[in-house]
Design an enzyme around this catalytic site. Structure first.
Site, mmCIF file in Angstrom:
data_model
loop_
_atom_site.group_PDB
_atom_site.id
_atom_site.type_symbol
_atom_site.label_atom_id
_atom_site.label_comp_id
_atom_site.label_asym_id
_atom_site.label_seq_id
_atom_site.Cartn_x
_atom_site.Cartn_y
_atom_site.Cartn_z
ATOM 1 N N HIS A 13 29.266 37.836 36.714
ATOM 2 C CA HIS A 13 30.646 38.187 37.055
ATOM 3 C C HIS A 13 30.885 39.690 37.188
ATOM 4 O O HIS A 13 31.973 40.104 37.532
ATOM 5 C CB HIS A 13 31.624 37.608 36.022
ATOM 6 C CG HIS A 13 31.630 38.347 34.722
ATOM 7 N ND1 HIS A 13 30.638 38.208 33.799
ATOM 8 C CD2 HIS A 13 32.493 39.256 34.209
ATOM 9 C CE1 HIS A 13 30.893 38.975 32.756
ATOM 10 N NE2 HIS A 13 32.012 39.631 32.981
HETATM 11 C C1 UD1 Z 1 37.089 40.680 32.146
HETATM 12 C C2 UD1 Z 1 36.583 41.842 31.296
HETATM 13 C C3 UD1 Z 1 35.077 41.716 31.092
HETATM 14 C C4 UD1 Z 1 34.714 40.357 30.538
HETATM 15 C C5 UD1 Z 1 35.268 39.283 31.450
HETATM 16 C C6 UD1 Z 1 34.930 37.900 30.926
HETATM 17 C C7 UD1 Z 1 37.768 43.982 31.612
HETATM 18 C C8 UD1 Z 1 37.718 45.323 32.213
HETATM 19 N N1 UD1 Z 1 36.795 43.121 31.973
HETATM 20 O O1 UD1 Z 1 36.545 40.849 33.449
HETATM 21 O O2 UD1 Z 1 34.664 42.707 30.173
HETATM 22 O O3 UD1 Z 1 33.301 40.232 30.442
HETATM 23 O O4 UD1 Z 1 36.679 39.453 31.544
HETATM 24 O O5 UD1 Z 1 35.558 36.893 31.583
HETATM 25 O O6 UD1 Z 1 38.671 43.711 30.849
HETATM 26 N N2 UD1 Z 1 41.174 35.231 36.862
HETATM 27 C C9 UD1 Z 1 41.552 33.912 36.974
HETATM 28 N N3 UD1 Z 1 41.939 33.247 35.840
HETATM 29 C C10 UD1 Z 1 41.951 33.838 34.631
HETATM 30 C C11 UD1 Z 1 41.559 35.178 34.545
HETATM 31 C C12 UD1 Z 1 41.155 35.859 35.656
HETATM 32 O O7 UD1 Z 1 41.557 33.337 38.051
HETATM 33 O O8 UD1 Z 1 42.344 33.182 33.633
HETATM 34 C C13 UD1 Z 1 40.764 35.972 38.067
HETATM 35 C C14 UD1 Z 1 41.657 37.161 38.317
HETATM 36 O O9 UD1 Z 1 42.692 36.817 39.148
HETATM 37 C C15 UD1 Z 1 40.730 38.175 38.940
HETATM 38 C C16 UD1 Z 1 39.370 37.831 38.367
HETATM 39 O O10 UD1 Z 1 39.478 36.534 37.800
HETATM 40 O O11 UD1 Z 1 40.678 38.018 40.317
HETATM 41 C C17 UD1 Z 1 38.919 38.843 37.373
HETATM 42 O O12 UD1 Z 1 39.693 38.827 36.160
HETATM 43 P P1 UD1 Z 1 39.908 40.179 35.305
HETATM 44 O O13 UD1 Z 1 40.571 39.859 34.023
HETATM 45 O O14 UD1 Z 1 40.543 41.192 36.154
HETATM 46 O O15 UD1 Z 1 38.488 40.746 34.989
HETATM 47 P P2 UD1 Z 1 37.128 40.006 34.685
HETATM 48 O O16 UD1 Z 1 36.221 40.248 35.848
HETATM 49 O O17 UD1 Z 1 37.390 38.597 34.243
#
Ligand code: UD1
Length: 373
Positions: A208
């Site tokens: 990821h």
């Molecule tokens: C975040 C953390 C990372 C961790 C990871 C585990 C930071 C900087 N990064 O990264 O350290 O390893 O989580 O999962 O805090 N999304 C969904 N549903 C959700 C959550 C997110 O669809 O419940 C989508 C968001 O819309 C976004 C993507 O997933 O497009 C990324 O989510 P985001 O929380 O921004 O960062 P992660 O890449 O998950």
């Protein structure tokens, strides 16, 4: 004493569970009270709700509902939300875990409100400042008052920054508390039987990190390299929402790769425990494979958890697809190292943290500093 426990994203939930449980166990007579604050950085049932249910974490007292957004948008929303919570009732200590955006955002707000900050998993460093997590670690540790650490190397990193030994508490690893507490509850996911998976006969991958998944061509090159070297075994790929968007752009994947939804905790640990090997760009998973003795290949150029390599079953393979084949050959030749469990990763870390906080409180160390403004 009121402690705010902050949790925002998936890897936070297994880290706070043992702390919440230890506070509930030790609270009577100690005067400790807590408020669980979910920032809402992760919000899907699959990324958040299922973890609360399976790990017996109570409903959060507050949900800041920050949701998705850019790094700055998420940070801003979380900061505003938490500032509002503190305006209603100031706590005595803000306890943050790990290295996600919520960790950094809430520690800054707490410090500006002159509240003590305790950081669980303090002091670890990858040295790679292109990762948002590394920036979060640096910012958080620069304003932390009480550093709860997982390794002697983390202690060393903190000492190098001039942190006094009095503020460092080498307590072990709360993620491993959760793992050890739940190992006898793990369950196969629904697809395990129908896909004819058996113990030791599949590869598990998770990807990821933006560096690995944000360019569809390089993501595909990595998946092709994994598929070509898997010696016909199925490759199970629970897909993080961030990765799913780019997989959709790629279209067809090699046949042995089985894409599945993000897994709840008990199902995911079952998949890890029974895998032939795990290939990942996560940090936390390398700790879990180390404790379970499962071969692990980290598809990154650096790690903030070097003890998983020096003591554990993890090896840094890097992000170049051509590095994957030779590592997989060593795996299939039965040449993977066995590893050992790092000191204090013993299941009692949550209790050590709460005992230390309680002692600090009893000794009336200055948790709330005087604000000069
Ligand atoms: C975040 C953390 C990372 C961790 C990871 C585990 C930071 C900087 N990064 O990264 O350290 O390893 O989580 O999962 O805090 N999304 C969904 N549903 C959700 C959550 C997110 O669809 O419940 C989508 C968001 O819309 C976004 C993507 O997933 O497009 C990324 O989510 P985001 O929380 O921004 O960062 P992660 O890449 O998950």
């Amino acid at each position: 004493m009121l402690i705010d426990i902050i949790a925002g994203a998936r890897p936070n939930f297994m880290k706070i569970a043992p702390i919440v449980h230890a506070i509930e166990k030790q609270a009577e007579g100690t005067g400790l009270e807590y408020r669980l604050i979910h920032t809402g950085q992760h919000y899907d049932a699959k990324m958040s709700g299922d973890f609360f249910t399976q790990l017996g974490i109570p409903e959060p007292h507050v949900n800041l509902g920050s949701g998705s957004g850019t790094q700055a948008e998420q940070t801003g929303t979380i900061m505003k939300g938490y500032e509002g919570v503190l305006a209603e009732r100031l706590s005595d200590l803000c306890l943050v875990v790990g290295d996600v955006t919520s960790t950094m955002a809430c520690s800054v707000v707490a410090k500006k409100a002159c509240i003590g900050v305790a950081h669980v998993e303090a002091g670890i460093r990858s040295g790679d400042r292109t990762m948002p997590e590394e920036i979060n670690r640096l910012v958080t540790d620069s304003i932390t008052d009480y550093f709860f650490t997982t390794s002697e190397l983390a202690n060393e990193n903190l000492r190098k920054c001039g942190i006094s030994d009095d503020a460092i508490f080498f307590v072990g690893n709360t993620m491993i508390d959760t793992l050890l507490r739940n190992l006898d509850r793990i369950q196969p996911p629904d697809f395990f039987g129908p896909e004819q998976l058996t113990s030791g006969n599949y590869i598990l991958i998770t990807l990821h990190r933006p560096a690995n998944v944000d360019q569809p061509e390089s993501l595909l090159a990595m998946l092709n390299a994994i598929a070509e070297s898997a010696e016909g075994l199925p490759v199970i790929f629970p897909v993080h929402p961030r990765t799913r968007k780019n997989l959709e752009l790629i279209g067809d994947l090699p046949e042995c790769i089985r894409v599945v939804d993000p897994q709840a905790y008990l199902q995911f640990i079952y998949l890890v425990k029974n895998a032939k090997a795990v290939l990942t760009d996560s940090g936390g998973i390398t700790e879990e494979t180390t404790v379970m003795g499962i071969p692990c290949m980290t598809l990154r150029d650096s790690t903030e958890r070097p003890e998983t390599v020096t003591l554990g079953t993890n090896e840094l393979i890097g992000t170049a697809p051509e590095k994957i084949g030779p590592a997989m050959q060593r795996l299939f030749a039965g040449q993977w190292k066995k590893g050992q469990v790092p000191p204090k990763w013993d299941g009692a870390t949550g209790e050590r943290i709460v005992a230390a906080i309680s002692e600090i409180y009893q000794a009336k160390m200055p948790l709330v500093e005087e604000c000069v403004s």
